[in-house]
Write an enzyme that holds these catalytic residues in place. Sequence first.
Site, PDB file in Angstrom:
ATOM      1  N   ASP A  11       0.861  -1.180   0.000  1.00  0.00           N
ATOM      2  CA  ASP A  11       0.000   0.000   0.000  1.00  0.00           C
ATOM      3  C   ASP A  11       0.896   1.228   0.000  1.00  0.00           C
ATOM      4  O   ASP A  11       1.750   1.373   0.888  1.00  0.00           O
ATOM      5  CB  ASP A  11      -0.894   0.020   1.242  1.00  0.00           C
ATOM      6  CG  ASP A  11      -1.948  -1.076   1.213  1.00  0.00           C
ATOM      7  OD1 ASP A  11      -2.334  -1.498   0.107  1.00  0.00           O
ATOM      8  OD2 ASP A  11      -2.392  -1.514   2.288  1.00  0.00           O
ATOM      9  N   ASP A 130     -13.407  -3.886  -1.702  1.00  0.00           N
ATOM     10  CA  ASP A 130     -13.395  -3.759  -0.242  1.00  0.00           C
ATOM     11  C   ASP A 130     -14.825  -3.972   0.223  1.00  0.00           C
ATOM     12  O   ASP A 130     -15.731  -3.251  -0.199  1.00  0.00           O
ATOM     13  CB  ASP A 130     -12.915  -2.360   0.175  1.00  0.00           C
ATOM     14  CG  ASP A 130     -11.464  -2.119  -0.199  1.00  0.00           C
ATOM     15  OD1 ASP A 130     -10.635  -3.012   0.063  1.00  0.00           O
ATOM     16  OD2 ASP A 130     -11.155  -1.054  -0.757  1.00  0.00           O
TER      17      ASP A 130
END
Length: 251
Positions: A11, A130
């Site tokens: 990330d 997500d």
Amino acid sequence: MLAKRIIPCLDVRDGRVVKGVNFEGIREVGDPVECAAEYNKQGADEIVFYDITASHEGRGVMLDVVRETAKRVFVPLTVGGGIKTVDDIRETLRAGADKVSVNSQAVQNPQLIKDGADIFGSQCICVGIDAKKTPAGNWTVYINGGRIDMQLDLLDWVKQIEQLGAGEICLNSIDTDGVKGGFDLPMLKAVVDAVSIPVIASGGAGKLGDFAEAFERTDCSAALAASLFHFHELTVQQVKDDCRSKGIIVR
């Protein structure tokens, strides 16, 4: 039977690799190119880069990081975050990515999945999701790094993704992300059973056995992790050795 893949995920925020818990409490880890080169050495099957604030901040793709990484890494590279158009997909692939991962933009503009698959091939299009469990017991899809609930049923969405031509789904559970309690197996199994394209498990790996458990209890194609690898708790090779010891075919 196809070999299972082990995938480190980086990330990236402001050009640095970071990691949080449930998308909060972000800690800096290091330089993305250096991290990727290390995972390449460890035998990662793929590497995923997510620019975690690109969609939220309305920025484009971090192409400079992609270019530098592609020079040093010789496994497939998937890049997500800030990809809004077919031109963004083209530029990201041209910079050295093998696949793009579209998440927020795919929900807001599903045609992007179809156009990307038609032009570049399904194998280049991964849809990241997500999702979080609702009080009713189903799962709903979120965008912008887990900030906005789209009131979109997860299983309806994954079926639509497959119909639009995506080659792969990367499924991240917000409930288990960064918590290290194991992958969200009920969610993962439900999605894997709903589609025929490969599904990557993401969010929650906390110990060595979590990867093998995901492969044993669902038909997911790959398992992805960040914290465990970033903070040197495990190497990719240790995970592969554990899977092999349990009869799971890995690359």
